[in-house]
Write a protein that holds these residues in place. Structure first.
Motif, PDB file in Angstrom:
ATOM      1  N   SER A  43     -28.291  -4.068  -2.843  1.00  0.00           N
ATOM      2  CA  SER A  43     -29.614  -4.337  -3.073  1.00  0.00           C
ATOM      3  C   SER A  43     -29.565  -5.733  -3.937  1.00  0.00           C
ATOM      4  N   ARG A  44     -30.608  -6.764  -3.797  1.00  0.00           N
ATOM      5  CA  ARG A  44     -30.668  -7.808  -4.652  1.00  0.00           C
ATOM      6  C   ARG A  44     -30.871  -7.417  -5.822  1.00  0.00           C
ATOM      7  N   HIS A  45     -30.112  -8.158  -6.842  1.00  0.00           N
ATOM      8  CA  HIS A  45     -30.105  -7.437  -8.288  1.00  0.00           C
ATOM      9  C   HIS A  45     -31.612  -7.286  -8.733  1.00  0.00           C
ATOM     10  N   ALA A  61     -32.684 -18.113 -11.713  1.00  0.00           N
ATOM     11  CA  ALA A  61     -31.596 -18.922 -12.313  1.00  0.00           C
ATOM     12  C   ALA A  61     -30.387 -18.998 -11.642  1.00  0.00           C
ATOM     13  N   LYS A  62     -29.809 -20.121 -11.252  1.00  0.00           N
ATOM     14  CA  LYS A  62     -28.508 -20.011 -10.437  1.00  0.00           C
ATOM     15  C   LYS A  62     -27.255 -19.888 -11.408  1.00  0.00           C
ATOM     16  N   ILE A  63     -27.386 -18.642 -11.697  1.00  0.00           N
ATOM     17  CA  ILE A  63     -26.073 -18.568 -12.637  1.00  0.00           C
ATOM     18  C   ILE A  63     -24.914 -17.678 -12.010  1.00  0.00           C
ATOM     19  N   ALA A  81     -23.913 -14.004 -11.232  1.00  0.00           N
ATOM     20  CA  ALA A  81     -25.049 -13.469 -10.524  1.00  0.00           C
ATOM     21  C   ALA A  81     -24.562 -13.558  -9.078  1.00  0.00           C
ATOM     22  N   TYR A  82     -23.987 -14.290  -8.549  1.00  0.00           N
ATOM     23  CA  TYR A  82     -23.615 -14.621  -7.166  1.00  0.00           C
ATOM     24  C   TYR A  82     -22.430 -13.515  -6.569  1.00  0.00           C
ATOM     25  N   THR A  83     -21.923 -12.831  -7.508  1.00  0.00           N
ATOM     26  CA  THR A  83     -21.133 -11.693  -7.133  1.00  0.00           C
ATOM     27  C   THR A  83     -22.042 -10.726  -6.049  1.00  0.00           C
ATOM     28  N   ALA A 131     -36.153  -9.066   0.093  1.00  0.00           N
ATOM     29  CA  ALA A 131     -35.888 -10.303  -1.014  1.00  0.00           C
ATOM     30  C   ALA A 131     -35.617 -11.703  -0.358  1.00  0.00           C
ATOM     31  N   GLU A 132     -34.432 -11.882  -0.057  1.00  0.00           N
ATOM     32  CA  GLU A 132     -33.760 -13.155   0.814  1.00  0.00           C
ATOM     33  C   GLU A 132     -32.515 -12.758   1.046  1.00  0.00           C
ATOM     34  N   CYS A 133     -31.674 -13.868   1.462  1.00  0.00           N
ATOM     35  CA  CYS A 133     -30.553 -13.677   2.033  1.00  0.00           C
ATOM     36  C   CYS A 133     -29.338 -14.016   0.847  1.00  0.00           C
ATOM     37  N   THR A 134     -28.182 -14.257   1.202  1.00  0.00           N
ATOM     38  CA  THR A 134     -26.987 -14.378   0.024  1.00  0.00           C
ATOM     39  C   THR A 134     -27.341 -15.769  -0.678  1.00  0.00           C
ATOM     40  N   GLY A 135     -27.848 -16.619   0.262  1.00  0.00           N
ATOM     41  CA  GLY A 135     -27.794 -17.976  -0.314  1.00  0.00           C
ATOM     42  C   GLY A 135     -29.072 -18.778   0.492  1.00  0.00           C
ATOM     43  N   GLU A 136     -29.721 -17.995   0.874  1.00  0.00           N
ATOM     44  CA  GLU A 136     -31.033 -18.359   1.591  1.00  0.00           C
ATOM     45  C   GLU A 136     -32.178 -17.838   1.354  1.00  0.00           C
ATOM     46  N   ASN A 137     -33.438 -18.396   1.519  1.00  0.00           N
ATOM     47  CA  ASN A 137     -34.884 -17.583   1.658  1.00  0.00           C
ATOM     48  C   ASN A 137     -34.975 -17.413   3.035  1.00  0.00           C
ATOM     49  N   ILE A 138     -36.131 -16.323   3.313  1.00  0.00           N
ATOM     50  CA  ILE A 138     -36.227 -15.906   4.543  1.00  0.00           C
ATOM     51  C   ILE A 138     -37.778 -15.892   5.122  1.00  0.00           C
ATOM     52  N   VAL A 194     -37.318 -13.503  -5.898  1.00  0.00           N
ATOM     53  CA  VAL A 194     -36.201 -14.312  -5.010  1.00  0.00           C
ATOM     54  C   VAL A 194     -35.953 -15.548  -5.851  1.00  0.00           C
ATOM     55  N   LEU A 195     -35.107 -16.323  -5.444  1.00  0.00           N
ATOM     56  CA  LEU A 195     -35.012 -17.799  -6.112  1.00  0.00           C
ATOM     57  C   LEU A 195     -36.083 -18.565  -5.243  1.00  0.00           C
ATOM     58  N   ALA A 196     -36.677 -19.259  -6.101  1.00  0.00           N
ATOM     59  CA  ALA A 196     -37.573 -20.240  -5.694  1.00  0.00           C
ATOM     60  C   ALA A 196     -36.982 -21.354  -4.856  1.00  0.00           C
ATOM     61  N   GLY A 197     -36.428 -21.103  -3.644  1.00  0.00           N
ATOM     62  CA  GLY A 197     -35.573 -22.166  -3.117  1.00  0.00           C
ATOM     63  C   GLY A 197     -36.578 -23.667  -2.871  1.00  0.00           C
ATOM     64  N   ILE A 198     -35.858 -24.843  -2.855  1.00  0.00           N
ATOM     65  CA  ILE A 198     -36.485 -26.018  -2.961  1.00  0.00           C
ATOM     66  C   ILE A 198     -36.812 -25.927  -1.400  1.00  0.00           C
ATOM     67  N   THR A 199     -35.743 -25.534  -0.423  1.00  0.00           N
ATOM     68  CA  THR A 199     -35.967 -25.806   1.154  1.00  0.00           C
ATOM     69  C   THR A 199     -37.102 -25.072   1.345  1.00  0.00           C
ATOM     70  N   ARG A 200     -37.326 -23.750   0.870  1.00  0.00           N
ATOM     71  CA  ARG A 200     -38.445 -22.817   1.036  1.00  0.00           C
ATOM     72  C   ARG A 200     -39.709 -23.807   0.805  1.00  0.00           C
ATOM     73  N   ILE A 248     -34.001 -18.587   8.176  1.00  0.00           N
ATOM     74  CA  ILE A 248     -33.734 -18.602   6.824  1.00  0.00           C
ATOM     75  C   ILE A 248     -33.630 -20.343   6.406  1.00  0.00           C
ATOM     76  N   THR A 249     -33.880 -20.113   5.378  1.00  0.00           N
ATOM     77  CA  THR A 249     -33.831 -21.527   4.670  1.00  0.00           C
ATOM     78  C   THR A 249     -33.054 -22.053   3.317  1.00  0.00           C
ATOM     79  N   GLY A 250     -32.081 -22.988   3.170  1.00  0.00           N
ATOM     80  CA  GLY A 250     -31.509 -23.346   2.059  1.00  0.00           C
ATOM     81  C   GLY A 250     -31.026 -24.510   2.061  1.00  0.00           C
ATOM     82  N   THR A 251     -30.658 -25.255   1.035  1.00  0.00           N
ATOM     83  CA  THR A 251     -29.896 -26.642   0.869  1.00  0.00           C
ATOM     84  C   THR A 251     -28.697 -26.342   1.875  1.00  0.00           C
ATOM     85  N   ALA A 252     -27.822 -25.496   1.741  1.00  0.00           N
ATOM     86  CA  ALA A 252     -26.614 -25.622   2.751  1.00  0.00           C
ATOM     87  C   ALA A 252     -27.013 -25.077   4.031  1.00  0.00           C
TER      88      ALA A 252
END
Ligand SMILES: Cc1ncc(COP(=O)(O)O)c(C=O)c1O
Length: 304
Positions: A146-148, A157-159, A162-164, A191-198, A214-220, A252-256
């Motif tokens: 599960s997403r935490h 927050a991109k802590i 948390a990315y574990t 929720a989202e992917c490991t480093g992307e919104n969906i 979810v992270l408020a993605g800038i690409t999102r 899916i969307t993300g900077t990377a």
């Protein structure tokens, strides 16, 4: 990873190999760092960093949420340093990684008296999920992890620590032969992917999970604004797992990852198993925006 010449490290431009830390760096042991992921693109006017101010704003918000006090640099300095590291390395297109971390000199979980340090690296980084994925779509798996919960590690927050959660899900997906994991929240909603919104597409409309979890993605955010500008309806709503299976399209969307279509989820084809019309349209519009070919969104590009 493609090495370049320099890294901005604690206020100075240093050779790539010299940007190293002591074994007893606090953040290395406890994940007590915050970071950003930013991209710089080739445009007609020269290299331009996409939504730099928004990324730096989020970096400082992450630091605040993580309880970091007395950051050694302000937003203006980080913005200038990000541009400097791109320029010094003579990069035309690259990924940029700023990080605030607690350095050497203090162990134990509290951060009282721990010294904050900062670095910014930039290097060429192609399609995060591969060119083939961008073109024909990736295969995703709903994760058993599960997403935490938003009250355990804060989702805005991109802590680093948390990315574990993301790494566990990503490795589970890769080990099972998929390209990416789709994570559900602790209520079982997408929720989202490991480093992307969906996003999913239903009858020509875009649906994406609410920001609450979810992270408020800038690409999102960019995709929402670009889609709305085109008259495509976007709904931020609750998405159940089964809606992934019946969606007409998914991306899916993300900077990377930028805009990457999803062609299969849990061994079910998404639509006909090929990137759909809406996905392809959004992808094309987004690529025009990031390369400075769309006047309306030029304000998002900061020349270095
Ligand atoms: C967990 C998570 N979700 C979504 C995203 C996408 O955010 P952005 O579009 O700002 O890169 C990222 C990447 O930063 C991420 O780490």
């Amino acid at each position: 990873m493609k090495e370049v010449e320099f890294i901005w490290f604690n206020g100075k431009i240093v050779p790539w190999k010299e940007a190293s830390v002591h074994f007893l760096t606090h953040s290395l042991h406890y994940g007590t760092a915050v970071f950003e992921g930013i991209r710089c693109y080739k445009t007609e006017k020269g290299p331009a960093i996409f939504r730099l101010e928004d990324h730096v704003e989020r970096l400082f918000n992450s630091a605040k949420i993580a309880g970091m006090k007395n950051l050694p640099y302000d937003k203006g300095q980080i913005i200038d340093a990000a541009k400097e590291v791109v320029k010094k390395n003579n990069l035309k297109e690259c990924y940029i990684r700023p990080l605030f971390f607690y350095g050497y000199g203090k162990m134990g979980l509290d951060t009282v008296g721990a010294k904050l340090e900062a670095g910014i690296a930039a290097w060429p980084w192609g399609a995060y999920l591969g060119e083939e994925g961008v073109k024909n779509g990736i295969r995703a798996k709903v994760s058993s992890i599960s997403r935490h919960h938003p009250n355990s590690v804060f989702s805005q927050a991109k802590i680093s620590g948390a990315y574990t959660n993301s790494t566990l899900a990503k490795m589970e997906a890769l080990d099972a032969g998929y390209d990416e994991a789709i994570m559900l929240d602790t209520n079982g909603l997408v929720a989202e992917c490991t480093g992307e919104n969906i996003f999913i597409v239903e009858k020509g409309k875009l649906l994406t999970p609410e920001r609450s979890n979810v992270l408020a993605g800038i690409t999102r955010d960019s995709v929402i604004k670009i889609a709305e500008d085109q008259g495509i309806h976007v709904s931020e709503c609750k998405i159940k797992r089964e809606m992934l299976y019946s969606a007409d399209e998914c991306f899916i969307t993300g900077t990377a990852a930028e805009i990457t279509p999803v062609r299969e989820i849990d061994n079910r084809l998404v639509g006909n198993g090929k990137p759909g019309q809406v996905t392809k349209k959004i992808q094309k519009l987004y690529y025009n925006v990031i390369h400075g070919r769309d006047k309306k969104f030029e304000k998002w590009l900061e020349l270095v």
